[in-house]
Motif scaffolding. Structure first.
Motif, PDB file in Angstrom:
ATOM      1  N   GLY A  52       0.813  -1.220   0.000  1.00 42.07           N
ATOM      2  CA  GLY A  52       0.000   0.000   0.000  1.00 42.07           C
ATOM      3  C   GLY A  52       0.843   1.264   0.000  1.00 42.07           C
ATOM      4  O   GLY A  52       0.582   2.204  -0.759  1.00 42.07           O
ATOM      5  N   LEU A  53       1.892   1.275   0.833  1.00 39.56           N
ATOM      6  CA  LEU A  53       2.746   2.480   0.924  1.00 39.56           C
ATOM      7  C   LEU A  53       3.534   2.705  -0.362  1.00 39.56           C
ATOM      8  O   LEU A  53       3.683   3.848  -0.812  1.00 39.56           O
ATOM      9  N   CYS A  54       4.039   1.629  -0.949  1.00 36.32           N
ATOM     10  CA  CYS A  54       4.799   1.793  -2.200  1.00 36.32           C
ATOM     11  C   CYS A  54       3.878   2.226  -3.339  1.00 36.32           C
ATOM     12  O   CYS A  54       4.279   3.020  -4.203  1.00 36.32           O
ATOM     13  N   SER A  55       2.647   1.727  -3.345  1.00 30.42           N
ATOM     14  CA  SER A  55       1.665   2.179  -4.348  1.00 30.42           C
ATOM     15  C   SER A  55       1.400   3.668  -4.162  1.00 30.42           C
ATOM     16  O   SER A  55       1.355   4.435  -5.134  1.00 30.42           O
ATOM     17  N   ALA A  56       1.234   4.092  -2.910  1.00 29.92           N
ATOM     18  CA  ALA A  56       0.993   5.515  -2.603  1.00 29.92           C
ATOM     19  C   ALA A  56       2.179   6.362  -3.071  1.00 29.92           C
ATOM     20  O   ALA A  56       2.002   7.451  -3.646  1.00 29.92           O
ATOM     21  N   TYR A  57       3.398   5.867  -2.835  1.00 30.56           N
ATOM     22  CA  TYR A  57       4.609   6.606  -3.207  1.00 30.56           C
ATOM     23  C   TYR A  57       4.638   6.897  -4.706  1.00 30.56           C
ATOM     24  O   TYR A  57       4.831   8.042  -5.138  1.00 30.56           O
ATOM     25  N   TYR A  58       4.438   5.856  -5.514  1.00 33.86           N
ATOM     26  CA  TYR A  58       4.529   6.051  -6.966  1.00 33.86           C
ATOM     27  C   TYR A  58       3.317   6.777  -7.537  1.00 33.86           C
ATOM     28  O   TYR A  58       3.452   7.540  -8.499  1.00 33.86           O
ATOM     29  N   LEU A  59       2.155   6.587  -6.953  1.00 31.04           N
ATOM     30  CA  LEU A  59       0.965   7.311  -7.433  1.00 31.04           C
ATOM     31  C   LEU A  59       1.102   8.806  -7.181  1.00 31.04           C
ATOM     32  O   LEU A  59       0.778   9.629  -8.045  1.00 31.04           O
TER      33      LEU A  59
END
Length: 414
Positions: free
Chosen positions: A13-20
């Motif tokens: 979830g955090l890595c998805s948030a980072y790239y989004l």
């Protein structure tokens, strides 16, 4: 720019948030807990391209059945008459074949190597200071039979272009001069690296907050409203939320939510345990105690012993028999390392989402056009976290993906 809601605040979830957010999207992360515990915090911290063979490999089901009634075994599948569980077991059994392994290896290798590079990129780009070392990974074997298996796997990895080799006991002593190791032999993967997970998670959360990502903690998503094949809103135990795009990265809880969309995500929670010690162990290089399936990681200020795969539904009950199995394995392999009663009592667990074929679900489902699924990474969530986040962002932003994601489709049949 789209408003994206990510369900789940673990590593994926955090890595998805980072790239989004890097793509300019507005991001909200909803997590049912406080984002300070679970699999993303208790894992072995490995970034391990070496783990190219999926969990569903030939012979694993046979071992699983043999171990089913031994609650201290490395893989413990608790038998239960539950439809989802039985479907998963049948699909897992079907996946345990050489043809599947052959297809899975290039995909697992590609996503793991990309992820490793992206950890490097993130650390440099954001000036993060989380502990991250490139010392490789040792596979320690106490029996000739296991050593033979591990040498075969190392040769396979080498053919795939990874830096892997069998090493002599003298080489092992040179690599690990400060600890007594009781083994017949070992293989060594120079290609692997390791981290201290909670440090990365803390820095990533702080960074995301400073760039405007909103966190809704202790909010459980209880329902989804779907209109014309799209999610129009989600309902938590506190409020209703609307967005353009949704990401399902809720780990072992993902299939409970997917059912509300008519999706049949086969997924089981695989519980893993960890014991930390601040004793001076002398261990410098991460290792796997192969017969016991225990991972050993020298982290920042402590050594972590982690392991076991317990498929027994969603629960956080600490099974002391399994904790004891990790402790005993530690002393069998490292005779001078003995974990204390207090350290064992402080053991923690996390639930890893396990698919029947050992490959994660990454991508959109034909059932819902504004939902991207990112779950099912089993023991490789930490290894594949950054790459999965990047792929999620590329899918939502309609960019070409860094890797072919077809093999990871949530719509695949078993």
């Amino acid at each position: 720019m789209k408003h994206c809601i990510i369900i789940g605040g673990g590593i994926i979830g955090l890595c998805s948030a980072y790239y989004l957010q890097k793509e300019g999207h507005q991001v909200t992360v909803v997590d049912q807990f406080g984002m300070d515990s679970g699999a993303s915090y208790v894992n072995a911290g490995y970034l391990s391209p070496s783990h190219i063979v999926p969990l569903s490999a030939p012979g694993v089901m046979k071992k699983g059945l043999k171990w089913m009634f031994n609650s201290s075994s490395p893989l413990y599948i608790k038998p239960r008459l539950e439809s989802d569980f039985l479907k998963w077991v049948l699909a897992f059994n079907k996946s345990c074949n050489a043809n599947h392994v052959k297809k899975a290896i290039p995909a697992i290798k590609s996503i793991s190597l990309l992820s490793q590079d992206l950890y490097d990129d993130i650390k440099q780009a954001e000036n993060f200071s989380f502990h991250y070392e490139k010392k490789g990974l040792l596979m320690l074997c106490q029996t000739e039979k296991m050593l033979e298996e591990e040498v075969k796997t190392a040769h396979l990895a080498k053919r795939e272009g990874l830096d892997a080799s069998e090493i002599s006991l003298q080489d092992l002593k040179t690599l690990e001069p400060n600890v007594n190791i009781n083994v017949k032999g070992a293989t060594y993967y120079k290609c692997d690296s390791h981290t201290t997970p909670h440090e990365f998670m803390a820095e990533m959360k702080t960074y995301l907050q400073t760039v405007g990502v909103q966190f809704l903690l202790n909010e459980k998503v209880e329902d989804l409203t779907v209109d014309n094949g799209k999610i129009s809103e989600i309902k938590t135990n506190k409020q209703s939320l609307k967005a353009d795009e949704f990401v399902l990265a809720a780990g072992s809880w993902s299939n409970l939510l997917s059912k509300k969309l008519g999706l049949k995500l086969l997924l089981q929670a695989g519980k893993g345990y960890r014991i930390n010690t601040t004793q001076t162990t002398g261990i410098q290089i991460p290792s796997i105690l192969t017969e016991a399936k225990v991972a050993v990681t020298p982290m920042n200020g402590f050594t972590r012993f982690a392991g076991t795969m317990e498929i027994a539904g969603i629960n956080h009950t600490i099974n002391s028999t399994r904790v004891e199995a990790i402790s005993q394995a530690t002393t069998r392999f490292y005779p001078n390392v003995e974990l204390t009663q207090q350290e064992k009592q402080n053991a923690a667990c996390g639930l890893r989402p396990v698919t029947p074929d050992g490959l994660p679900y990454i991508g959109k489902s034909s059932k819902c056009e504004n939902l991207t699924i990112a779950t099912g990474h089993a023991m490789m969530g930490w290894s594949m976290g950054t790459a999965t986040g990047k792929l999620v962002s590329e899918i939502i932003s309609n960019h070409p993906t860094s890797l072919d994601v077809n093999i990871f489709t949530p719509d695949r049949r078993f």
